[in-house]
Each structure stands twice: as structure tokens, then as C-alpha cells.
Scaffold this active site. Structure first.
Site, PDB file in Angstrom:
ATOM      1  N   HIS A  28      -9.005  60.501  42.961  1.00 41.17           N
ATOM      2  CA  HIS A  28      -9.469  59.399  43.806  1.00 41.17           C
ATOM      3  C   HIS A  28      -8.950  58.047  43.365  1.00 41.17           C
ATOM      4  O   HIS A  28      -8.988  57.097  44.117  1.00 41.17           O
ATOM      5  CB  HIS A  28     -11.003  59.356  43.765  1.00 41.17           C
ATOM      6  CG  HIS A  28     -11.518  58.864  42.456  1.00 41.17           C
ATOM      7  ND1 HIS A  28     -11.594  59.686  41.354  1.00 41.17           N
ATOM      8  CD2 HIS A  28     -11.910  57.637  42.056  1.00 41.17           C
ATOM      9  CE1 HIS A  28     -12.042  58.974  40.332  1.00 41.17           C
ATOM     10  NE2 HIS A  28     -12.248  57.741  40.734  1.00 41.17           N
TER      11      HIS A  28
ATOM     12  N   ALA B 267      10.006  69.947  45.784  1.00 36.90           N
ATOM     13  CA  ALA B 267      10.348  69.210  44.564  1.00 36.90           C
ATOM     14  C   ALA B 267      11.258  70.064  43.691  1.00 36.90           C
ATOM     15  O   ALA B 267      12.163  69.556  43.025  1.00 36.90           O
ATOM     16  CB  ALA B 267       9.073  68.838  43.808  1.00 36.90           C
TER      17      ALA B 267
ATOM     18  N   GLY C 275       1.576  68.808  43.991  1.00 36.88           N
ATOM     19  CA  GLY C 275       2.954  68.450  43.689  1.00 36.88           C
ATOM     20  C   GLY C 275       3.297  66.972  43.762  1.00 36.88           C
ATOM     21  O   GLY C 275       4.464  66.608  43.910  1.00 36.88           O
ATOM     22  N   LYS C 276       2.274  66.101  43.617  1.00 33.37           N
ATOM     23  CA  LYS C 276       2.534  64.654  43.685  1.00 33.37           C
ATOM     24  C   LYS C 276       3.509  64.220  42.598  1.00 33.37           C
ATOM     25  O   LYS C 276       4.522  63.559  42.857  1.00 33.37           O
ATOM     26  CB  LYS C 276       1.211  63.871  43.554  1.00 33.37           C
ATOM     27  CG  LYS C 276       0.189  64.195  44.607  1.00 33.37           C
ATOM     28  CD  LYS C 276      -1.007  63.251  44.574  1.00 33.37           C
ATOM     29  CE  LYS C 276      -1.854  63.350  43.311  1.00 33.37           C
ATOM     30  NZ  LYS C 276      -2.613  64.607  43.225  1.00 33.37           N
TER      31      LYS C 276
ATOM     32  N   LYS D  91       6.344  72.173  48.677  1.00 32.29           N
ATOM     33  CA  LYS D  91       6.460  73.575  48.223  1.00 32.29           C
ATOM     34  C   LYS D  91       6.951  74.513  49.332  1.00 32.29           C
ATOM     35  O   LYS D  91       6.526  75.670  49.436  1.00 32.29           O
ATOM     36  CB  LYS D  91       5.128  74.072  47.629  1.00 32.29           C
ATOM     37  CG  LYS D  91       4.629  73.198  46.470  1.00 32.29           C
ATOM     38  CD  LYS D  91       3.465  73.818  45.734  1.00 32.29           C
ATOM     39  CE  LYS D  91       2.969  72.901  44.621  1.00 32.29           C
ATOM     40  NZ  LYS D  91       1.887  73.475  43.826  1.00 32.29           N
TER      41      LYS D  91
END
Length: 567
Positions: A76, A195, A16-17, A127
């Protein structure tokens, strides 16, 4: 002068970034991404006024930092692209963890690299709306919303939160829910978020803004007139502009027509800025920019530019800056150890992160290079004498099939390192067993009473194996000097290659006469060469206790004639 705080969102895929960043910037990028997973690096800049507005319902103090520059990256690249000499480009990170899934492989990778670069971070436990019994309320403040939730829900939330706290403790990280922390220098703040329902987002902004103002202001000082310093985020074809570089300007300034130096593998690229564009919802051309900003640069000679490379404005001190930039690259593109593994990675930052983590584990590195694995890499690796070093570590690059060397490949840094350590441990054991197999092992025999079957040419006698394993064609001793060898072993009339402890067998002994050199009830030992003895001492862990005792007895026999034997 202070610049905007550079903040990076990191965490496991699909935790959820981007969705959290969408709430902050008021967009819906996540829904447009392939499979809702970020496909490119995106940047969002919030001014201090916007930050103030986001936090106005929960924070009355004035926000003094100029703004926040948020970066959302795939996997990464948040770290391995965004590096600068001596550390990470990001001032602070938000580690996003799906509260229902907990800590996953890329979460661990993010934690390891955050620790490596000593980057401060907070955790968004995202979440929370997917926890059973969650109900939508009209409350905009997180803590007020939680008061309206059922007891079952809050218990479930606490259990999941403290599962994360417990797991983080395994990595020596002390953490707690943000509203239960007295000293933010001692504990990592965990902010529950959703979010979907815009819960905890304002609290997240409030915490990182507060931390920046209290602890990071020195990091945010920039020199207004200093020649700009930046890092390349992406190199891409832009319609109408050709090859461009997306950069983060983290210090100083950059203007149209400036001379810039870009780090490269062979020698630095020197070119002139043709145009500068601000990264917003659409490209906006600007004449100049001041740190910190996300920018797109159009310039000639960008064909060989590589993500993660440093960019320096060099209107003056050109040669000095070229040397400085290239030395930074060469510090990473190492060829230091006379022997060791070869590592290949996608960016200079990936390479640096890998090198640091490998050096911590005392892994020798012969070469560290950017780019896909090629035949030259295989030739270099296969030339290593030690099979532990016949390895290519490939991080986020293409590989080729070969049987000559071991190629360990992954797009998760900690996984390639773990796989390497596992391979080297397994290979070490294989080599030790192989060496052990070729050594003369300790055994102890006794000639049985009334069991001399043939006096000579060869002598054939019955023996019992008192300890160890008797193998055919092994030299034996009685008093420390070589006596003969056990040529053949027979059990119940059948020839066998070895006999274990407790077995009674017939053996042939060439070159001796039974009744003279060997007699009934004599004790015989394997005649171990001195070099074999020294190696056996190294591999004692593979010997049984009885074999270790026999080894000592053999040493005592040998040292009667040579006191330093086997020392």
C-alpha cells in the site's frame, strides 16, 4: 520548466513489479529481495536520452519530457506514503497484474486508491511467458513476437486479457489492449509484458511517455527558484550518517544548509540540511537538487520524523510555512464527529486514504491517529455508547488484545473497511433482534367454545393462537384498553413459555371473570405499548405478514379512543 514524470509501480505482491523495473533500469534487485518481494522503497531515474534509447525501435518521435522517476514500493505504501495535499504524488501509475492469476486483493486496493486520487494509470499484464505454449523468439517488439507465437498461445493470451478487461469493467473501468485503443482518455491501456524475456517493456515506456507528453505536461511544470516541496518516503538509520530521511522532491529546489520544516504529530520539526545525497546505485553527495528527484537528507533532529510527512524548504516565510504544514497534518488527524470509530494507521497518507474511503461510506470517525493501538485508544472506543462505534480500525500497525472493543486489523486498506462494514451490519442486526426480543409482539387469540375451565381467581380458558406467538406474562386487550395479562400457558397439562400460531392451549387470566369481561369466541390481542408499536414499525421486516396485519388491527382498536396513537 518541466520536471521528470513521477511514476509508481503498484499491484499485488509477487506479480512482478520489481522484475519489470529491473528490466527498465538494467539491474537484478528482485532476485536479491527476501522471497523476491520488495522490502524497501527504491527509486530509479531515467533521463529523456535513456527513455529515447529504450523506445528507439518502436517510437521515432522525440521524447520531450525531461525523464521518468520510477518508484517501486511494498504494498500500500505506493499510495499511502506518496501523497501530497489534494492528491497523489505520482503523476501516473503502472498497475502490474499477473496475467495468469488475474485481479487479487492488493490489485483491488490499488484500483480503489487510484480512482480515489484520480491518478491516471496503465496496466502491465505481466508474466505472459508463463502462458502455456509460449516460445522464445528473437523479436524485440511485442507485437512482432506475438505474430510468431502459436494460434493456441494467442487465443489463450486473449482469453486471459479479456478476463482482466471484464473484471475491470466491474469497477467501472473501460480498458483494452494498447494497440486496439483509439482514444487513451476513454480507455485504460493494457500492455502484455514479460520481465523474464524483456517483452512489452519498451511499449510500456512508450505508452506512459506518450500519455505524459500529451495529457500531463501541465502537471510537470515546476518553478525553478521556488523553495522545495517534498514527501518523506522512509526514515532510516544510515551507517555513518545516523538518522536520515529519504524524500521525493516534487517541486522547487533544495540545497545544503537550507532550513526545512517537516510535518509532525504535535508540532512541525524545524532543522537545517546537513548533507544531500542522490539516490542511485550508491549514495552520491550533491550540493543542491532540482525537482523531481529521489534524495537522502542528513540533518539534526530527525528522530521523530514519520514516513509520509510533508517537507518544505523554508529559508523565508518560516512561520507561514510552519502553519501551512501543520494545518495539512491537522486536516488529516481529525477529531470531528462527536461519536464514531477510532482509526489508527502507520502514515499520514494511510490515514487520509482511510478517512476518504470511510467518509464515502458515511462511517463516523471520532479520532484518526498515527501509531500503534494503545490503552488510551481502547478507553476512548469503549466510552462510546453505541456498540457500532466501539471499534478501532488498525491499518498496518500493532494492536493489543482486548475484550472491551472490536479491533479490526489488516495491512490492506479495502479489507479493513470491508471488515468494518460487515461487523457493523452484523452488530446492527444483533442489536435489532435484541431490541425486538424485549418488545411486546403482535398476536391474536380466540377463546374456544366450551373451553372455560375456571371462571375467576384466575379465569382459565382454552384459546387458539390465530396469528403471531403468544408469550406468558404478556398484557392483552379486547377493545383497545388494557384487559389483563396472560399469566400462564399450559399444553397437555404442562406449563410452557410460549405458543405459536395454530396451537390450542389453556391460559390463566388474573383479574377478570369469564362470562363477563371475556366470553367464548372473543378475539383478544396483545396490548402493545405505544412506544413498542413505533419500534415494531421500524422492525417490520422481521415480522411475518400475518403479524403485520395483526399490528394494523391493534392500531385500529387503539385509535378508536386516541386517533393519533402510534403515529
Amino acid at each position: 520548466m518541466l520536471r521528470s514524470l513521477i511514476c509508481v509501480f503498484v499491484g499485488h505482491v509477487d506479480h512482478g513489479k520489481t522484475s519489470l523495473l529491473d528490466k527498465i533500469r538494467g539491474t537484478k534487485v528482485a532476485a536479491q529481495e527476501a522471497g523476491a518481494i520488495t522490502q524497501h522503497i527504491s527509486c530509479t531515474k531515467l533521463t529523456s536520452e535513456k527513455l529515447q534509447k529504450l523506445c528507439e525501435k518502436i517510437k521515432k518521435d522525440t521524447i520531450t519530457i525531461p525523464g521518468l522517476l520510477f518508484l517501486d514500493t511494498p504494498g500500500h505504501e505506493a499510495f499511502t506514503t506518496l501523497r501530497k495535499r489534494g492528491g497523489n504524488l505520482a503523476d501516473i501509475a503502472i498497475l502490474v497484474i499477473d496475467i495468469n492469476e488475474g485481479i487479487k486483493p492488493q490489485t483491488i486496493e490499488a484500483i480503489e486508491i487510484l480512482k480515489q486520487y484520480k491518478t491516471p494509470f496503465v496496466i502491465a499484464a505481466n508474466k505472459i511467458d508463463l502462458i502455456p505454449s509460449f516460445k522464445k523468439t528473437n523479436k524485440t517488439q511485442l507485437l512482432e513476437d506475438l505474430k510468431d507465437q502459436s494460434e493456441d498461445y494467442t487465443k489463450n493470451l486473449d482469453t486471459k486479457l479479456y478476463n482482466i478487461v471484464g473484471k475491470l469493467a466491474e469497477y467501472n473501468l473501460n480498458s483494452d489492449r494498447f494497440d486496439k485503443i483509439d482514444d487513451f482518455t476513454q480507455q485504460i491501456a493494457i500492455i502484455p509484458t514479460s520481465a523474464t524475456f524483456n517483452l512489452g517493456v519498451s511499449e510500456l515506456i512508450m505508452i506512459i511517455s506518450g500519455l505524459a507528453q500529451k495529457f500531463l505536461e501541465k502537471n510537470l511544470e515546476v518553478h525553478k527558484e521556488q523553495q522545495g516541496k517534498a514527501i518523506i518516503l522512509e526514515v532510516k538509520e544510515t551507517p555513518g550518517l545516523g538518522k536520515t530521511i529519504d524524500i521525493i522532491l516534487y517541486d522547487g529546489k533544495i540545497s545544503e544548509k537550507d532550513t526545512i520544516v517537516i510535518g509532525n504529530l504535535e508540532s512541525p520539526i524545524v532543522t537545517k540540511v546537513k548533507a544531500i545525497y542522490e539516490q542511485d546505485k550508491k549514495l552520491v553527495q550533491i550540493k543542491k537538487a532540482q525537482a523531481a528527484m529521489a534524495l537522502k537528507i542528513s540533518a539534526p533532529e530527525l528522530e521523530n520524523a514519520i514516513a509520509g510527512m510533508p517537507v518544505r524548504v523554508a529559508n523565508k516565510d518560516l512561520e507561514e510555512i510552519k502553519e501551512e504544514v501543520q494545518s495539512e497534518i491537522e486536516d488529516v488527524l481529525i477529531e470531528t464527529d462527536n461519536e464514531g470509530i477510532i482509526i489508527k494507521a502507520d502514515t499520514i497518507g494511510s490515514l487520509e486514504a482511510l478517512i476518504k474511503l470511510l467518509k464515502e461510506k458515511d462511517v463516523k470517525i471520532k479520532k484518526a491517529l498515527i501509531g500503534d493501538v494503545n490503552k488510551n485508544d481502547i478507553a476512548n472506543a469503549s466510552a462510546e455508547e453505541n456498540s457500532l462505534n466501539k471499534v478501532i480500525l488498525a491499518f498496518n500497525v500493532k494492536t493489543i488484545t482486548t475484550k472491551e472493543v472490536k479491533i479490526i486489523s489488516s495491512d490492506i486498506i479495502y479489507k479493513v473497511i470491508d471488515d468494518l462494514i460487515k461487523f457493523q451490519e452484523s452488530e446492527s442486526k444483533r442489536l435489532e433482534h435484541e431490541q425486538l426480543f424485549n418488545l411486546v409482539k403482535p398476536f391474536k387469540l380466540q377463546i374456544l367454545k366450551n373451553c372455560i375451565f375456571h371462571i375467576s381467581h384466575p379465569a382459565i380458558v382454552g384459546i387458539e393462537v390465530l396469528a403471531g406467538t403468544l408469550k406468558s406474562n404478556t398484557p392483552i386487550t379486547k377493545d383497545g384498553s388494557n384487559l389483563t395479562e396472560v399469566k400462564e400457558i399450559q399444553l397437555e397439562g404442562k406449563t410452557i413459555s410460549e405458543a405459536e400460531t395454530g396451537k390450542q392451549v389453556a391460559v390463566s387470566l388474573p383479574g377478570v371473570i369469564a362470562g363477563r369481561q371475556v366470553k367464548e369466541l372473543d378475539i383478544l390481542y396483545s396490548d402493545i405499548p405505544e412506544e413498542d408499536f413505533r419500534k415494531l414499525k421500524e422492525f417490520k421486516r422481521y415480522l411475518k405478514p400475518a403479524e403485520v396485519e395483526v399490528l394494523k388491527e391493534i392500531a385500529n382498536l387503539k385509535r378508536k379512543n386516541n386517533p393519533t396513537w402510534g403515529v
